[in-house]
Motif scaffolding. Structure first.
Motif, PDB file in Angstrom:
ATOM      1  N   LYS A  37       0.688  -1.263   0.034  1.00  0.00           N
ATOM      2  CA  LYS A  37      -0.128  -0.004   0.084  1.00  0.00           C
ATOM      3  C   LYS A  37       0.886   1.158  -0.051  1.00  0.00           C
ATOM      4  CE  LYS A  37      -4.174  -2.039   2.039  1.00  0.00           C
ATOM      5  NZ  LYS A  37      -5.064  -1.769   3.088  1.00  0.00           N
ATOM      6  N   SER A  46       4.052   3.543  -1.937  1.00  0.00           N
ATOM      7  CA  SER A  46       4.653   3.808  -3.265  1.00  0.00           C
ATOM      8  C   SER A  46       6.193   3.647  -3.424  1.00  0.00           C
ATOM      9  CB  SER A  46       3.950   5.108  -3.678  1.00  0.00           C
ATOM     10  OG  SER A  46       2.641   5.063  -3.889  1.00  0.00           O
ATOM     11  N   SER A  47       6.910   3.440  -2.352  1.00  0.00           N
ATOM     12  CA  SER A  47       8.402   3.612  -2.440  1.00  0.00           C
ATOM     13  C   SER A  47       9.006   3.125  -1.222  1.00  0.00           C
ATOM     14  CB  SER A  47       8.919   4.976  -2.698  1.00  0.00           C
ATOM     15  OG  SER A  47       8.617   5.880  -1.426  1.00  0.00           O
ATOM     16  N   GLU A  93       9.203   5.400   1.906  1.00  0.00           N
ATOM     17  CA  GLU A  93       8.155   5.375   2.585  1.00  0.00           C
ATOM     18  C   GLU A  93       8.335   4.375   3.760  1.00  0.00           C
ATOM     19  OE1 GLU A  93       4.268   5.812   0.948  1.00  0.00           O
ATOM     20  OE2 GLU A  93       5.168   6.474  -0.945  1.00  0.00           O
ATOM     21  N   SER A 118      14.021   6.333  -9.786  1.00  0.00           N
ATOM     22  CA  SER A 118      12.712   6.313 -10.079  1.00  0.00           C
ATOM     23  C   SER A 118      12.345   4.806 -10.753  1.00  0.00           C
ATOM     24  CB  SER A 118      12.013   7.223 -10.694  1.00  0.00           C
ATOM     25  OG  SER A 118      10.432   7.081 -10.834  1.00  0.00           O
ATOM     26  N   PRO A 119      12.417   3.631 -10.027  1.00  0.00           N
ATOM     27  CA  PRO A 119      12.225   3.699  -8.403  1.00  0.00           C
ATOM     28  C   PRO A 119      13.647   3.541  -7.992  1.00  0.00           C
ATOM     29  CG  PRO A 119      12.144   1.320  -9.487  1.00  0.00           C
ATOM     30  CD  PRO A 119      12.258   2.349 -10.510  1.00  0.00           C
ATOM     31  N   GLN A 162       4.759   1.082  -8.565  1.00  0.00           N
ATOM     32  CA  GLN A 162       3.287   0.694  -8.735  1.00  0.00           C
ATOM     33  C   GLN A 162       2.495  -0.044  -8.066  1.00  0.00           C
ATOM     34  OE1 GLN A 162       1.848   2.347 -11.703  1.00  0.00           O
ATOM     35  NE2 GLN A 162       3.888   3.121 -12.009  1.00  0.00           N
ATOM     36  N   ARG A 163       3.030   0.460  -6.316  1.00  0.00           N
ATOM     37  CA  ARG A 163       2.442  -0.136  -5.264  1.00  0.00           C
ATOM     38  C   ARG A 163       2.671  -1.980  -5.414  1.00  0.00           C
ATOM     39  NH1 ARG A 163      -0.308   3.187  -2.002  1.00  0.00           N
ATOM     40  NH2 ARG A 163      -0.986   5.415  -3.155  1.00  0.00           N
TER      41      ARG A 163
END
Length: 238
Positions: free
Chosen positions: A133, A135-136, A139, A174-175, A201-202
């Motif tokens: 849930k 994105s990176s 996080e 990215s990523p 992309q999660r």
């Protein structure tokens, strides 16, 4: 047994990177504290993977989305020849020695999983994809925080006697990718793990490569070079 062990290892590493709030009752956390046996871990990993929204357990089988195309680096078919593993539906690719062969494990517990086995030195690689849930990786935590968590979970496995961190590197982009290299001594022997992670992309992408520790340190038959080349070639997206 070797293919099963890398499957369990990839499960462990994948779960170690999943945020606690996405693991429901945190089945792995309690197991790590008491010492995980293999069967307990597989059950916990299966439950955690299946509890993630949108996650489906897919059999590992050849299909149109999975391509392993031989691309020899030299005219002679030798250890330097390279093949490509590409999974278009999940937008990742990597290069691996052409002498490595596809393998599998009995329990499929990821959205996608691919396993390849080398001809010697207990060399293997596994790639898994799981929904998350966030994105990176940033996080979730820094490279230091993720490394610490991965090693702590590894230390909780049944039979593990010692874990040594060799290298932990963040590759911004990215990523962003995190690369972690560590050695494990256990009742099953001594192994080196060289792993690469990213979230795009999660989805959490985990590449785990491994080999016998002595062979890796001596670069026997260029096995250390091979594993580093595999990890360097692993790209998600693009």
């Amino acid at each position: 047994l070797g293919c099963e062990m890398i499957g369990v290892g990839v499960l462990l590493l994948s779960l170690a990177l999943q945020p606690l709030q996405h693991r429901g009752s945190d089945p792995l956390g309690s197991g790590a504290r008491r010492g995980l046996c293999r069967a307990d871990f597989v059950r916990a990993a299966s439950a955690a993977a299946l509890s993630l929204p949108g996650c489906a357990v897919l059999p590992l089988a050849p299909g149109p989305a999975l391509a392993a195309d031989a691309a020899p680096a030299a005219a002679a078919p030798d250890a330097a020849a390279v093949s490509q593993l590409r999974v278009a539906d999940y937008a990742f690719r990597l290069s691996y020695p052409a002498t490595w062969e596809p393998s599998s494990k009995p329990v499929k517990t990821h959205l996608l999983e691919s396993i390849l086995k080398g001809p010697a030195h207990k060399a293997q690689l596994g790639v898994t994809v799981d929904p998350v849930k966030i994105s990176s990786l940033e996080e979730f935590g820094s490279i230091a925080e993720v490394s610490e968590r991965v090693l702590k979970v590894e230390e909780g496995r049944d039979g593990v006697q010692a874990v040594e961190l060799r290298r932990a590197v963040a590759e911004p982009g990215s990523p962003t990718y995190y690369v972690i290299e560590y050695a494990v001594a256990s009742s099953r022997g001594k192994k080196m793990y060289l792993c690469k992670y990213c979230i795009a992309q999660r989805k959490l992408y985990v590449l785990q490569t491994q080999a016998a520790l002595d062979s890796y340190d001596a670069d026997a038959d260029s096995i250390r070079t091979q594993l580093n080349s595999i990890v360097a070639s692993f790209v998600v997206g693009g």
